[in-house]
Design a protein around this motif. Structure first.
Motif, mmCIF file in Angstrom:
data_model
loop_
_atom_site.group_PDB
_atom_site.id
_atom_site.type_symbol
_atom_site.label_atom_id
_atom_site.label_comp_id
_atom_site.label_asym_id
_atom_site.label_seq_id
_atom_site.Cartn_x
_atom_site.Cartn_y
_atom_site.Cartn_z
ATOM 1 N N MET A 45 0.702 -1.279 -0.080
ATOM 2 C CA MET A 45 -0.185 -0.066 0.154
ATOM 3 C C MET A 45 1.019 1.231 0.047
ATOM 4 O O MET A 45 0.355 2.309 -0.068
ATOM 5 C CB MET A 45 -0.840 0.131 1.320
ATOM 6 N N ARG A 46 2.197 1.099 0.166
ATOM 7 C CA ARG A 46 3.191 2.084 -0.024
ATOM 8 C C ARG A 46 2.867 3.256 1.106
ATOM 9 O O ARG A 46 2.793 4.172 1.239
ATOM 10 C CB ARG A 46 3.078 3.042 -1.362
ATOM 11 N N ASN A 47 2.750 2.398 2.311
ATOM 12 C CA ASN A 47 2.473 3.136 3.830
ATOM 13 C C ASN A 47 2.882 2.494 4.658
ATOM 14 O O ASN A 47 2.207 1.343 5.141
ATOM 15 C CB ASN A 47 0.775 3.572 3.741
ATOM 16 N N GLU A 48 4.060 2.805 5.233
ATOM 17 C CA GLU A 48 4.598 1.799 6.358
ATOM 18 C C GLU A 48 3.822 2.046 7.527
ATOM 19 O O GLU A 48 3.789 0.822 8.441
ATOM 20 C CB GLU A 48 6.011 2.383 6.728
ATOM 21 N N ARG A 49 2.897 2.991 7.844
ATOM 22 C CA ARG A 49 1.955 3.068 8.919
ATOM 23 C C ARG A 49 0.798 2.662 8.803
ATOM 24 O O ARG A 49 -0.394 2.906 9.503
ATOM 25 C CB ARG A 49 2.228 4.300 9.648
ATOM 26 N N TYR A 50 0.618 1.789 7.688
ATOM 27 C CA TYR A 50 -0.792 1.402 7.224
ATOM 28 C C TYR A 50 -1.617 0.639 8.570
ATOM 29 O O TYR A 50 -2.509 1.040 8.731
ATOM 30 C CB TYR A 50 -0.689 0.416 6.032
ATOM 31 N N PRO A 51 -0.785 -0.340 9.334
ATOM 32 C CA PRO A 51 -1.526 -0.966 10.284
ATOM 33 C C PRO A 51 -2.091 0.004 11.369
ATOM 34 O O PRO A 51 -3.250 -0.171 11.938
ATOM 35 C CB PRO A 51 -0.505 -1.950 10.915
ATOM 36 N N LEU A 52 -1.296 0.971 11.611
ATOM 37 C CA LEU A 52 -1.751 1.958 12.731
ATOM 38 C C LEU A 52 -2.785 2.812 12.117
ATOM 39 O O LEU A 52 -3.834 3.086 13.034
ATOM 40 C CB LEU A 52 -0.325 3.145 13.113
ATOM 41 N N ASP A 53 -2.889 3.065 10.894
ATOM 42 C CA ASP A 53 -3.928 3.909 10.387
ATOM 43 C C ASP A 53 -5.175 3.234 10.103
ATOM 44 O O ASP A 53 -6.153 3.853 10.400
ATOM 45 C CB ASP A 53 -3.401 4.471 8.807
ATOM 46 N N LEU A 54 -4.875 1.997 9.819
ATOM 47 C CA LEU A 54 -6.036 1.083 9.738
ATOM 48 C C LEU A 54 -7.002 1.140 11.322
ATOM 49 O O LEU A 54 -7.994 1.114 11.339
ATOM 50 C CB LEU A 54 -5.517 -0.460 9.618
ATOM 51 N N PHE A 55 -6.071 0.840 12.107
ATOM 52 C CA PHE A 55 -6.760 0.901 13.648
ATOM 53 C C PHE A 55 -7.426 2.209 13.819
ATOM 54 O O PHE A 55 -8.618 2.186 14.115
ATOM 55 C CB PHE A 55 -5.597 0.766 14.597
ATOM 56 N N LEU A 56 -6.800 3.417 13.540
ATOM 57 C CA LEU A 56 -7.411 4.635 13.774
ATOM 58 C C LEU A 56 -8.478 4.808 12.901
ATOM 59 O O LEU A 56 -9.479 5.818 13.169
ATOM 60 C CB LEU A 56 -6.390 5.762 13.588
ATOM 61 N N LYS A 57 -8.640 4.211 11.596
ATOM 62 C CA LYS A 57 -9.795 4.490 10.891
ATOM 63 C C LYS A 57 -10.861 3.780 11.279
ATOM 64 O O LYS A 57 -11.971 4.260 11.141
ATOM 65 C CB LYS A 57 -9.387 4.168 9.327
ATOM 66 N N ILE A 58 -10.573 2.560 11.817
ATOM 67 C CA ILE A 58 -11.818 1.826 12.271
ATOM 68 C C ILE A 58 -12.293 2.284 13.538
ATOM 69 O O ILE A 58 -13.592 2.078 13.734
ATOM 70 C CB ILE A 58 -11.086 0.356 12.541
ATOM 71 N N ILE A 59 -11.492 2.943 14.356
ATOM 72 C CA ILE A 59 -12.286 3.971 15.393
ATOM 73 C C ILE A 59 -13.372 4.808 14.664
ATOM 74 O O ILE A 59 -14.472 4.882 15.146
ATOM 75 C CB ILE A 59 -11.265 4.666 16.020
ATOM 76 N N THR A 60 -12.960 5.456 13.669
ATOM 77 C CA THR A 60 -13.807 6.230 13.078
ATOM 78 C C THR A 60 -15.077 5.589 12.406
ATOM 79 O O THR A 60 -16.414 6.088 12.634
ATOM 80 C CB THR A 60 -13.295 6.915 12.038
ATOM 81 N N VAL A 61 -14.605 4.339 11.962
ATOM 82 C CA VAL A 61 -15.797 3.688 11.020
ATOM 83 C C VAL A 61 -16.699 2.926 12.382
ATOM 84 O O VAL A 61 -18.135 3.393 12.130
ATOM 85 C CB VAL A 61 -15.267 2.174 10.451
#
Length: 674
Positions: free
Chosen positions: A637-653
């Motif tokens: 995904m060309r984003n090394e912090r994708y796992p952290l961002d995913l967690f934060l996005k699922i808070i929003t979701v």
């Protein structure tokens, strides 16, 4: 005076003894001096098969077959068979007994999952019921799953028809439950020996009784330990000493968690194996690969390497088979390189080679809010049960949506919209997925000639009757198929709908009511559209900004994840020990001030955040040694912090989902559906 013969059955060992009444009217047990080695479920009428030292055993077996048996007691084994061909644990087949199962329990079931009715302990019920003839008693200590499972509705119907009285002493202990229910089930009376709930069951056939199918039920209290349950058994001593409730089955064969019959007034979503008109003309069970470690991975390259290796090994095995080696030996030789399943065994035995193509790799929704690369190959056997996905997502470029619901037999209804192939276990009891479009249904050409043309020409997933059915409730009001699709998703999230029809949704696929007014229809459709966008495009959601990121070290932090975990609360255990306001992301980063309200959005009885914490990690498959490193997905995904961002996005979701769900209108049914 002899009153009955008794069979005591334990797997392949059978003993017989007699009950007698002496002059003082006391019960006396007169044991047989021998036991008989036999496969109880087999047709043992030809008891002279062996003429060696087993001849005496078979003579006793012949004598047993002639006995008029009135009582059968035992603890039949629980086994529904192997999970894959690599297990080499295939259940035996019993032509005569299985024919009786097919003509009774299987024929009477409304469930599509009939394989579970060939479990050994269910075979024991069928065999024992026939063996005692028209009168007698069966006493079994068995798996209690048949008492309320959707697949055993036919068995329950037959039991109530065949027996006058049914006594059940339920010991609970189901380790396959979660949350509060798991706490209530508590310990199993067999300790670590079983994860299944256990019940003591007595079935009575009495031709002189006017009762028919009368069910007496008692369950031990919730939250009991193994020792407390055994103490309760010792205290109660017998069925006659135990206070029991009478259960009255409903028309569906349900003894517990009985359904609301008004549910049948609504239009069903699924249109297979029924004469009823349905909303969708096709749908699919989630894809079942039977070799997940090989064909699913965070890394596309790992999928390529592992699948090519397996295909190559399969074709080598095929070559050895052609040279004269027997199939069983060939499979055993390549067991570390090929995850054998019946689909591959079929191709091997018929000498059909397989091939590999990178074009078959697609993105898949493996678990809620957790994508993986999938090698999807419905033709070569390497996707064991492909379902209908070749018509829903025929290739990696296909754009489509599917509403996925938990399957029949789920403990709690849930649903999730998918924009990619969904895995079988993405939702509980097998995800059942209903597509908006059927792009693969237009062209039956080869893989290299697929051409789906203009997206507006895609074949609709709706039946011709679906849209008019809902339009009829709101004359002269505009409703499109898109409106209907999102309306369905909104209804499936209604708390009123889920609560009122909870028992129905555990035992059958959803039916969709028409709501009282057009304005309510639009409100559900609008909510469904918003929910669908959140759930399908969760990777595009804005990360939640209200948390605090605490760094344990100075300098450039590492975003590499091995296994996220919630901070532990000292002095507590289990789920209660998890502080879900604080996440230990890795040795560098701790996420604090996570809103607890985000835990309220659950899929499969687990919060969406818990799915990310569980799955976004580095794991190694024990059988194959294949590594699945979620950081590889981040790299793709060309984003090394994708796992952290995913967690934060699922808070929003999660927060936005609950906001939409709480604002849904109260469920009011249209007069046409009453």
């Amino acid at each position: 005076m002899q009153i009955s013969n008794v069979i005591c059955h334990q797997g392949y060992l059978t003993s017989i003894f007699c009950i007698l009444i002496d002059a003082d009217d006391q019960v006396v047990y007169q044991p047989n001096k021998v036991m008989i080695w036999t496969d109880t479920f087999a047709n043992n009428k030809q008891s002279n098969i062996f003429t060696t030292e087993l001849g005496e055993n078979n003579a006793r077996l012949a004598a047993l077959n002639r006995q008029d048996i009135r009582v059968i007691v035992g603890n039949p084994p629980y086994s529904v068979g192997q999970e894959s061909a690599n297990d080499d644990n295939q259940n035996d087949h019993y032509e005569e007994l299985d024919a009786r199962l097919a003509a009774t329990y299987v024929q009477e079931t409304a469930s599509s999952n009939k394989n579970k009715l060939y479990d050994s302990y269910i075979r024991a019920y069928r065999w024992a019921s026939d063996r005692i003839g028209n009168q007698g008693v069966i006493g079994f200590v068995t798996n209690a799953g048949w008492l309320d499972s959707s697949s055993a509705d036919g068995m329950r119907k037959c039991i109530t028809e065949e027996f006058n009285s049914i006594y059940i002493y339920h010991l609970k202990g189901n380790a396959r439950t979660q949350g509060v229910q798991r706490q209530k089930e508590k310990d199993n009376v067999f300790g670590e020996g079983s994860r299944a709930p256990v019940a003591i069951v007595f079935l009575v056939k009495n031709p002189r009784s006017s009762d028919r199918g009368k069910i007496y039920f008692h369950a031990v209290d919730d939250y009991l330990t193994r020792e407390e349950k055994l103490a309760a058994l010792k205290r109660d001593r017998s069925i006659s000493n135990t206070s029991m409730n009478v259960i009255v089955p409903d028309a569906h064969g349900d003894w517990f968690n009985q359904r609301d019959d008004s549910f049948s007034h609504f239009m069903r979503m699924d249109g297979k194996k029924t004469k009823e008109v349905a909303i969708f003309k096709d749908y699919s069970l989630g894809v079942n690969t039977n070799r997940d470690a090989w064909v699913y991975n965070s890394s596309r390259q790992t999928v390529i390497d592992s699948t090519k290796r397996s295909v190559l090994a399969f074709n080598k095995a095929l070559g050895e088979l052609n040279s004269g080696t027997d199939a069983s030996s060939v499979r055993q030789k390549y067991i570390k390189d090929v995850a054998w399943s019946s689909s591959l065994v079929f191709r091997l035995e018929r000498k059909i080679p397989s091939d590999f193509s990178e074009r078959r790799i697609q993105k898949s929704l493996y678990r809620p809010f957790f994508k993986q690369n999938l090698y999807f190959d419905p033709e070569s056997g390497f996707t064991h049960r492909p379902g209908r996905w070749r018509y829903i997502f025929p290739d990696s470029k296909a754009k489509n949506l599917a509403i996925c619901s938990s399957g029949v037999g789920s403990k709690c209804f849930t649903c999730l919209m998918a924009g990619a192939i969904a895995d079988l276990n993405m939702l509980e009891a097998g995800a059942q997925c209903f597509p908006r479009w059927l792009p693969g249904g237009q062209n039956k050409g080869t893989e290299d000639t697929l051409d789906f043309g203009d997206p507006n020409e895609k074949q609709s997933g709706f039946s011709p009757e679906a849209l008019p059915h809902f339009q009829a409730a709101y004359p002269d009001k505009p409703i499109t198929e898109d409106d209907l699709f999102y309306y369905i998703y909104g209804i499936l999230h209604s708390k009123d709908y889920r609560a009122r029809y909870a028992n129905n949704l555990m035992k059958e696929l959803p039916r969709i009511p028409r709501v009282a007014t057009y304005e309510q229809f639009l409100a559900f459709a609008k909510a469904g559209r918003e929910l669908g966008k959140l759930h399908v495009d969760f990777e595009e959601v804005t990360p939640y900004a209200g948390v605090t990121l605490e760094y344990a070290k100075s300098g450039q932090p590492s975003y590499r994840v091995k296994q996220m975990k919630w901070r532990k609360i000292t002095g507590k255990t289990g789920n209660a020990a998890k502080d879900k306001t604080t996440l230990i992301y890795n040795e560098w980063i701790t996420v604090k001030n996570i809103p607890l309200e985000a835990q309220e959005y659950t899929v499969n009885r687990k919060s969406a955040l818990d799915w990310v914490v569980e799955r976004a990690c580095v794991s190694i498959d024990k059988a194959s040694g294949i590594v699945n490193d979620f950081n590889d997905y981040a790299a793709e995904m060309r984003n090394e912090r994708y796992p952290l961002d995913l967690f934060l996005k699922i808070i929003t979701v999660s927060l936005e989902t609950m906001k939409i769900v709480e604002a849904l209108p109260k469920l009011e049914i249209h007069p046409l559906d009453k």
